[in-house]
Design a protein around this motif. Sequence first.
Motif, short mmCIF file in Angstrom:
data_model
loop_
_atom_site.label_atom_id
_atom_site.label_comp_id
_atom_site.label_asym_id
_atom_site.label_seq_id
_atom_site.Cartn_x
_atom_site.Cartn_y
_atom_site.Cartn_z
N GLY A 105 -10.61 32.16 57.03
CA GLY A 105 -11.81 32.87 57.45
C GLY A 105 -11.53 34.30 57.86
N GLY A 106 -12.62 35.01 58.12
CA GLY A 106 -12.56 36.37 58.63
C GLY A 106 -13.77 36.59 59.51
N MET A 107 -13.81 37.74 60.20
CA MET A 107 -14.90 37.97 61.15
C MET A 107 -15.14 39.48 61.31
SD MET A 107 -17.01 36.65 63.52
CE MET A 107 -17.60 36.80 65.24
N ASP A 108 -16.23 39.97 60.76
CA ASP A 108 -16.71 41.33 60.96
C ASP A 108 -15.57 42.35 60.97
OD1 ASP A 108 -19.30 40.37 61.10
OD2 ASP A 108 -19.26 40.14 63.26
N PRO A 109 -14.99 42.62 59.82
CA PRO A 109 -13.79 43.48 59.77
C PRO A 109 -13.98 44.88 60.33
CG PRO A 109 -14.09 42.29 57.70
CD PRO A 109 -15.33 42.05 58.50
N CYS A 110 -15.18 45.44 60.20
CA CYS A 110 -15.43 46.79 60.74
C CYS A 110 -15.79 46.74 62.22
CB CYS A 110 -16.55 47.47 59.96
SG CYS A 110 -16.11 47.96 58.27
N GLU A 111 -16.80 45.94 62.56
CA GLU A 111 -17.31 45.95 63.94
C GLU A 111 -16.32 45.35 64.93
OE1 GLU A 111 -22.15 45.83 63.31
OE2 GLU A 111 -21.14 44.10 64.16
N LEU A 112 -15.58 44.34 64.53
CA LEU A 112 -14.71 43.65 65.49
C LEU A 112 -13.31 44.26 65.49
CD1 LEU A 112 -14.85 41.38 67.55
CD2 LEU A 112 -14.10 39.80 65.77
N ASP A 113 -12.63 44.22 64.37
CA ASP A 113 -11.27 44.74 64.31
C ASP A 113 -11.22 46.25 64.07
OD1 ASP A 113 -9.62 42.63 64.89
OD2 ASP A 113 -9.53 41.88 62.85
N ARG A 114 -12.31 46.83 63.61
CA ARG A 114 -12.41 48.27 63.36
C ARG A 114 -11.35 48.77 62.37
NH1 ARG A 114 -15.75 50.97 67.00
NH2 ARG A 114 -16.59 49.63 68.64
N ASP A 115 -10.93 47.87 61.51
CA ASP A 115 -9.96 48.24 60.47
C ASP A 115 -10.15 47.27 59.31
OD1 ASP A 115 -7.81 48.92 58.89
OD2 ASP A 115 -6.42 49.16 60.57
N PRO A 116 -11.18 47.50 58.47
CA PRO A 116 -11.49 46.52 57.43
C PRO A 116 -10.39 46.35 56.41
CG PRO A 116 -12.73 48.55 57.09
CD PRO A 116 -12.10 48.66 58.45
N VAL A 117 -9.62 47.39 56.14
CA VAL A 117 -8.57 47.27 55.13
C VAL A 117 -7.49 46.31 55.60
CG1 VAL A 117 -6.77 48.49 53.87
CG2 VAL A 117 -9.04 49.52 54.13
N ARG A 118 -6.97 46.53 56.81
CA ARG A 118 -5.93 45.63 57.32
C ARG A 118 -6.46 44.22 57.52
NH1 ARG A 118 -3.78 47.49 62.65
NH2 ARG A 118 -2.39 45.68 62.38
N HIS A 119 -7.69 44.11 58.03
CA HIS A 119 -8.29 42.78 58.24
C HIS A 119 -8.38 42.02 56.93
CE1 HIS A 119 -11.17 40.07 60.47
NE2 HIS A 119 -11.47 39.76 59.22
N LEU A 120 -8.95 42.64 55.91
CA LEU A 120 -9.13 41.95 54.63
C LEU A 120 -7.81 41.75 53.89
CD1 LEU A 120 -12.46 43.58 53.46
CD2 LEU A 120 -12.13 41.29 54.41
N ASP A 121 -6.87 42.68 54.07
CA ASP A 121 -5.54 42.46 53.50
C ASP A 121 -4.92 41.19 54.07
OD1 ASP A 121 -5.66 44.68 51.90
OD2 ASP A 121 -4.36 45.93 53.16
N ALA A 122 -5.10 40.97 55.38
CA ALA A 122 -4.54 39.77 56.01
C ALA A 122 -5.24 38.52 55.49
CB ALA A 122 -4.69 39.86 57.53
N VAL A 123 -6.58 38.55 55.43
CA VAL A 123 -7.33 37.38 54.97
C VAL A 123 -6.95 37.01 53.54
CG1 VAL A 123 -9.64 36.54 54.37
CG2 VAL A 123 -9.29 37.76 56.52
N PHE A 124 -7.00 37.98 52.65
CA PHE A 124 -6.73 37.68 51.24
C PHE A 124 -5.25 37.46 50.98
CE2 PHE A 124 -11.04 39.18 50.88
CZ PHE A 124 -11.55 38.41 49.84
N GLY A 125 -4.39 38.05 51.81
CA GLY A 125 -2.96 37.75 51.68
C GLY A 125 -2.67 36.29 52.01
N LEU A 126 -3.32 35.76 53.07
CA LEU A 126 -3.15 34.35 53.41
C LEU A 126 -3.76 33.45 52.34
CD1 LEU A 126 -3.95 34.53 57.23
CD2 LEU A 126 -1.75 33.88 56.23
N ALA A 127 -4.89 33.87 51.79
CA ALA A 127 -5.51 33.07 50.73
C ALA A 127 -4.60 32.98 49.52
CB ALA A 127 -6.85 33.70 50.33
N GLU A 128 -3.99 34.10 49.17
CA GLU A 128 -3.09 34.11 48.02
C GLU A 128 -1.84 33.28 48.30
OE1 GLU A 128 -1.64 37.41 44.77
OE2 GLU A 128 -1.84 38.04 46.85
N LYS A 129 -1.30 33.40 49.51
CA LYS A 129 -0.09 32.65 49.86
C LYS A 129 -0.33 31.15 49.80
CE LYS A 129 3.15 31.79 53.66
NZ LYS A 129 3.60 32.19 55.03
N HIS A 130 -1.47 30.70 50.32
CA HIS A 130 -1.75 29.26 50.41
C HIS A 130 -2.61 28.74 49.26
CE1 HIS A 130 -0.02 28.52 54.43
NE2 HIS A 130 -0.33 29.78 54.66
#
Length: 417
Positions: free
Chosen positions: A180-205
């Motif tokens: 999962g993920g959660m509001d990459p801009c409003e919450l983490d304020r870094d959508p690139v790093r947030h989505l890189d982490a989410v999709f990196g885990l998706a690809e790994k698993h």
Amino acid sequence: MRDSLSITDVRPWGSAPVDLVIENGTVAAVSAAAGSPVPAGEHVDGAGRLILPALSDVHLHLDSSRLGLPFRAQTGLPGRWGRIMNDRQNWRSAERSVAERASFTLAVAVANGATRIRSHAQVDADTGLTKLEGELAARERYADVCDVEIVAFPQVGILLEPGVIDLMDAALSAGADLVGGMDPCELDRDPVRHLDAVFGLAEKHQVGVDIHLHEAGELGLFTLSLILDRVRALGMTGLATISHARCLASGLPGVPAMIEELAEFDVALTHAAGAQGWALPLLDLAAAGVRVGVGMDGQRDYWSPYGNGDMLDRAWQLAFVNGYGSDQQVEHALGVATWGGASVIDRSLRPLDGTDPHPGFAVGDPAEFFLVDAVSPTSAVMDRPAERTVIHRGRLISVDTAIEGFEIPGRWGREGT
């Protein structure tokens, strides 16, 4: 030897009475109700009742539910962060464990006719894997009566606290089905790093993603475009879901093109029958072939006082907040709460796209049904009769909701308990 079930004298979506033959969990034959001798094997006498595809709760938080526990006044501060912190401050003092609360909520959902569930399990620096473990225990307890997918859900963001990415990685190794993920801009304020982490885990698993996106307006459309960029680049067509997608309720000029792109990459949507400012353009989404499901979200928890475990009630809410009044419109809301959600979880199922307004009863369709005593689908949504007969994987099932320390709320609990 083939597992078989006959269901006689039922009315799919309120049509003329038919007899169904179920073999190995799928519909093997549909014929006009004959009144002939009942075939050998397990049998359900429909007695002229309505039969519908099983309900699907595809946006649920089993780990935070307080369904069945004493009603609790809302103490959280306004806004998303206030509710997140309210949950963090109070979840450990709940009267029952996460596993017990998740189990009761799951039992009530299934008893009411929901056989497909997708639940988000909070993973963060405060909870660790405790909430995931509770949901895994509940899933195991009811494995014979429903199918449950679990999303590793970073409710407090991925980047705000140390170690969350590692915890998410561990959650996926421990049995979570999606990341999962959660509001990459409003919450983490870094959508690139947030989505890189989410999709990196998706690809790994090698799993799909289901990202909470509460972000509204142009900001939400921007974030959604970043998600779609990654779906395209990683070849993840059919493997992504957006929860809430509030930006699509904005009416902005960019929404129609975004809907077409969601359809192109088979990105599904789930939501919680939100009111003004949150109501998705359901008919436009269906016309484009976008998969859409609905869920209870949190139930009487540290976020919200709403929820009762009955997805037929949520179908009513979905119709109501969208201003639906015609039978066709109400049936579409019911379709979203049944087949629509099923198609979010099982991408082999055709989406609820308007070309087949009454899906679920073709030969080869999964035998996931519930029977209810109602004149029509619209009356079923309006009246929500409490008595349900539930079929899962082609078998008649029942669930005991009498769990110590819990009480089914309101009119749902006053008979048979």
